[in-house]
Design an enzyme around this catalytic site. Structure first.
Site, PDB file in Angstrom:
ATOM      1  N   LYS A 165       0.859  -1.188   0.000  1.00  0.00           N
ATOM      2  CA  LYS A 165       0.000   0.000   0.000  1.00  0.00           C
ATOM      3  C   LYS A 165       0.890   1.231   0.000  1.00  0.00           C
ATOM      4  O   LYS A 165       2.064   1.153   0.403  1.00  0.00           O
ATOM      5  CB  LYS A 165      -0.883  -0.008   1.248  1.00  0.00           C
ATOM      6  CG  LYS A 165      -2.104   0.879   1.156  1.00  0.00           C
ATOM      7  CD  LYS A 165      -3.290   0.209   0.478  1.00  0.00           C
ATOM      8  CE  LYS A 165      -4.435   1.164   0.272  1.00  0.00           C
ATOM      9  NZ  LYS A 165      -5.655   0.483  -0.188  1.00  0.00           N
ATOM     10  N   ASP A 201      -7.088   4.568  -4.293  1.00  0.00           N
ATOM     11  CA  ASP A 201      -7.718   4.453  -2.968  1.00  0.00           C
ATOM     12  C   ASP A 201      -8.300   5.843  -2.701  1.00  0.00           C
ATOM     13  O   ASP A 201      -8.537   6.605  -3.658  1.00  0.00           O
ATOM     14  CB  ASP A 201      -6.681   4.035  -1.897  1.00  0.00           C
ATOM     15  CG  ASP A 201      -7.320   3.652  -0.564  1.00  0.00           C
ATOM     16  OD1 ASP A 201      -7.811   2.529  -0.440  1.00  0.00           O
ATOM     17  OD2 ASP A 201      -7.349   4.488   0.364  1.00  0.00           O
TER      18      ASP A 201
HETATM   19  P1  NAP Z   1     -12.875   8.156  -2.310  1.00  0.00           P
HETATM   20  O1  NAP Z   1     -13.442   7.967  -3.657  1.00  0.00           O
HETATM   21  O2  NAP Z   1     -11.810   9.154  -2.111  1.00  0.00           O
HETATM   22  O3  NAP Z   1     -14.091   8.449  -1.307  1.00  0.00           O
HETATM   23  C1  NAP Z   1     -13.927   8.503   0.060  1.00  0.00           C
HETATM   24  C2  NAP Z   1     -15.249   8.935   0.689  1.00  0.00           C
HETATM   25  O4  NAP Z   1     -15.150   8.806   2.104  1.00  0.00           O
HETATM   26  C3  NAP Z   1     -15.587  10.388   0.410  1.00  0.00           C
HETATM   27  O5  NAP Z   1     -16.975  10.542   0.357  1.00  0.00           O
HETATM   28  C4  NAP Z   1     -14.992  11.097   1.632  1.00  0.00           C
HETATM   29  O6  NAP Z   1     -15.581  12.346   1.934  1.00  0.00           O
HETATM   30  C5  NAP Z   1     -15.339  10.094   2.706  1.00  0.00           C
HETATM   31  N1  NAP Z   1     -14.406  10.261   3.837  1.00  0.00           N
HETATM   32  C6  NAP Z   1     -13.044  10.231   3.813  1.00  0.00           C
HETATM   33  N2  NAP Z   1     -12.554  10.471   5.029  1.00  0.00           N
HETATM   34  C7  NAP Z   1     -13.627  10.653   5.827  1.00  0.00           C
HETATM   35  C8  NAP Z   1     -13.768  10.929   7.199  1.00  0.00           C
HETATM   36  N3  NAP Z   1     -12.697  11.088   8.008  1.00  0.00           N
HETATM   37  N4  NAP Z   1     -15.033  11.026   7.691  1.00  0.00           N
HETATM   38  C9  NAP Z   1     -16.116  10.861   6.895  1.00  0.00           C
HETATM   39  N5  NAP Z   1     -16.028  10.613   5.570  1.00  0.00           N
HETATM   40  C10 NAP Z   1     -14.808  10.508   5.063  1.00  0.00           C
HETATM   41  O7  NAP Z   1     -12.263   6.773  -1.735  1.00  0.00           O
HETATM   42  P2  NAP Z   1     -12.762   5.292  -2.014  1.00  0.00           P
HETATM   43  O8  NAP Z   1     -11.900   4.721  -3.056  1.00  0.00           O
HETATM   44  O9  NAP Z   1     -14.246   5.279  -2.175  1.00  0.00           O
HETATM   45  O10 NAP Z   1     -12.349   4.582  -0.640  1.00  0.00           O
HETATM   46  C11 NAP Z   1     -13.227   4.505   0.471  1.00  0.00           C
HETATM   47  C12 NAP Z   1     -12.781   3.402   1.403  1.00  0.00           C
HETATM   48  O11 NAP Z   1     -12.774   2.146   0.699  1.00  0.00           O
HETATM   49  C13 NAP Z   1     -11.363   3.527   1.976  1.00  0.00           C
HETATM   50  O12 NAP Z   1     -11.332   2.959   3.261  1.00  0.00           O
HETATM   51  C14 NAP Z   1     -10.540   2.669   1.040  1.00  0.00           C
HETATM   52  O13 NAP Z   1      -9.340   2.226   1.646  1.00  0.00           O
HETATM   53  C15 NAP Z   1     -11.513   1.527   0.810  1.00  0.00           C
HETATM   54  N6  NAP Z   1     -11.262   0.715  -0.384  1.00  0.00           N
HETATM   55  C16 NAP Z   1     -11.231   1.282  -1.612  1.00  0.00           C
HETATM   56  C17 NAP Z   1     -11.040   0.479  -2.721  1.00  0.00           C
HETATM   57  C18 NAP Z   1     -11.070   1.040  -4.125  1.00  0.00           C
HETATM   58  O14 NAP Z   1     -11.045   0.237  -5.073  1.00  0.00           O
HETATM   59  N7  NAP Z   1     -11.190   2.346  -4.311  1.00  0.00           N
HETATM   60  C19 NAP Z   1     -10.851  -0.892  -2.570  1.00  0.00           C
HETATM   61  C20 NAP Z   1     -10.911  -1.459  -1.304  1.00  0.00           C
HETATM   62  C21 NAP Z   1     -11.135  -0.637  -0.221  1.00  0.00           C
HETATM   63  P3  NAP Z   1     -14.758  13.724   1.656  1.00  0.00           P
HETATM   64  O15 NAP Z   1     -14.921  13.972   0.197  1.00  0.00           O
HETATM   65  O16 NAP Z   1     -15.439  14.707   2.511  1.00  0.00           O
HETATM   66  O17 NAP Z   1     -13.329  13.487   2.061  1.00  0.00           O
END
Ligand code: NAP
Length: 445
Positions: A126, A166
């Site tokens: 990561k 991510d």
């Molecule tokens: P993303 O597109 O950047 O979206 C993240 C979302 O979570 C946004 O709505 C953000 O709001 C919100 N958020 C972030 N920090 C926050 C906080 N402290 N409190 C409340 N809301 C918060 O990211 P993503 O890819 O969807 O990833 C989301 C989660 O899934 C993470 O834990 C990541 O590690 C996990 N994940 C992602 C993938 C992937 O393929 N993308 C795969 C496996 C797991 P703001 O805009 O206000 O920051």
């Protein structure tokens, strides 16, 4: 935790001071694996636990960049190459101001076992940076990505380490990162990054995969209980990549998502989230969730509120780590929640997990429930290696099969170890056994 395992956990704390999220992730896995050591004494003999808790390589680097006004900024870049027993390191890059070594290590550690559960040939890693993309122009994002890759390129490669997206890293960022990698190396090495755009080597369904996969996983958990998502009221936290496509698949499977959020607040939309509007606000305009509520008369926006107060039968935390506490879990249980699946990594605190397990809620931990994203990344690598391109339907079918297989593996492993229905134990044990077995085979390296 088994008393034979406890000293290894103490060692993790001692060797990695202050890295609280990494301690939490290590504790969660180590708590489950006492019974495995009893069955496989060779794992202890080969010191597999101590080796698995120590990353193979940790890279930290300076990332200087200039904003649109010409001001210079210095960020810190990270890549933790945790374990390559099963294949090249694989795991996303996170751009968020909260990123530090402990966060990257927790994510990399989780990734080892998640990737093992997919039964595809990928190791765990990561990376990321404390860069905050919020409010930055496209040009600023591009300059930052180029500077980041100018160091990272020497550490990655399709047979070495294959990053993806991510939090804060989507297709736009992957594009700038890939462009710079190609420029520096003079190689169109498609398999070096996943999550690419469809016309330049990306796989169909990769964008949707994590969210879709999490919804498939909930449906599998409910099937075991002669239930389904059909007609269920669902709450999904976040409104980023994972959340949006979790909502899409839940709707396709007959459920109704009535709430989602961002870090400023949440919306409650009892008639069901209007997905087209949400995509327009979040993916096209890159706006805030309150902008959605302003354009949707039935929805209410609660600034700074707690999304888990919305009554629902299925909860899907898809935002970030430790966003669902013991108290939130008790509220959800009180409101009749029957299933919880983690789209995000480690979104539920240990106290929250305990509340769900004690209440008999079907609880799908992230390393199983959100593995669809990395699994589809591995399918992207497969298509890049064979210069092939699969259809959306074929890729989605493969994703659904993989999620059903992961569910079956976790379910069967929990039963085998006398903890029926406990997907936390099932996923930790099944993932650990695969990696540990490979590490023994590869010798002391
Ligand atoms: P993303 O597109 O950047 O979206 C993240 C979302 O979570 C946004 O709505 C953000 O709001 C919100 N958020 C972030 N920090 C926050 C906080 N402290 N409190 C409340 N809301 C918060 O990211 P993503 O890819 O969807 O990833 C989301 C989660 O899934 C993470 O834990 C990541 O590690 C996990 N994940 C992602 C993938 C992937 O393929 N993308 C795969 C496996 C797991 P703001 O805009 O206000 O920051």
């Amino acid at each position: 935790m088994d008393e034979k395992v406890e000293p290894f956990y103490d060692e993790v704390i001692h060797r990695n001071p202050g890295e609280l999220e990494f301690h939490q992730a290590a504790r969660e896995v180590l708590t489950s694996i006492g019974p495995v050591l009893a069955k496989h004494p060779d794992f202890a003999e080969h010191k597999i636990i101590q080796r698995i808790c120590e990353p193979e390589r940790q890279i930290i680097f300076r990332v200087p960049w200039q904003d649109d006004r010409g001001e210079v900024h210095i960020q810190r870049g990270f890549r933790v190459e945790f374990n390559s027993a099963l294949g090249p390191y694989k795991g996303g890059l996170r751009f968020h101001p909260s990123v530090n070594l402990g966060i990257v290590k927790f994510l990399g550690f989780e990734q080892i076992f998640k990737n093992a559960l997919t039964e595809l040939p990928i190791g765990g890693g990561k990376g990321g940076s404390d860069f905050n993309p919020r409010g930055r122009s496209d040009d600023e994002i591009m300059r930052f990505c180029q500077s980041f890759m100018t160091e990272l390129y020497r550490h990655i490669g399709e047979y070495t380490d294959v990053p993806a997206g991510d939090i804060g890293v989507g297709q736009r960022e992957i594009g700038y990162l890939f462009g710079q990698y190609k420029r520096i190396t003079n190689r169109y090495e498609s398999g070096v990054l996943t999550g690419k755009g469809i016309v330049w080597g990306g796989a169909l369904v990769r964008t949707e995969a994590t969210g879709y996969g999490t919804a498939f996983f909930v449906d599998e958990m409910l099937k075991v209980r002669d239930d389904s998502l059909d007609g269920r009221t669902v709450v999904v936290s976040g409104s980023g990549n994972v959340a949006i496509y979790a909502i899409e698949k839940v709707h396709q499977l007959g459920g109704r998502v009535v709430g989602c959020s961002d870090s400023d607040g949440y919306v409650h939309d009892p008639k069901g989230i209007d997905l087209e509007l949400l995509k327009e606000v979040k993916e096209v305009q890159r706006g805030r969730i309150r902008d959605y509520a302003e354009r949707r008369p039935n929805a209410t926006y609660v600034r700074g509120g707690n999304i888990w107060d919305i009554p629902c039968q299925v909860a899907m935390p898809c935002a970030t780590q430790n966003e669902l506490t013991g108290r939130d879990a008790a509220t959800l249980v009180g409101n009749g929640v029957v299933a919880v699946a983690e789209g995000a990594n480690m979104p539920t605190t240990p106290e929250g997990v305990e509340v769900f397990l004690d209440a008999g809620v079907a609880f799908g931990p992230g390393k199983a429930a959100n593995a669809g994203g990395v699994a589809t990344s591995a399918l992207e690598m497969q298509q890049n290696a064979s210069r092939d391109r699969w259809t959306f339907r074929r890729t989605e079918q493969r994703l659904a099969e993989i999620m059903a297989d992961i569910h079956e593996l976790c379910f069967a492993t929990a039963e085998e170890y006398g903890m029926p229905g406990n997907y936390v134990a099932g996923s930790n044990i099944a993932g650990f056994q695969r990696v540990a077995g490979a590490m023994v085979s590869l010798g002391l390296i």
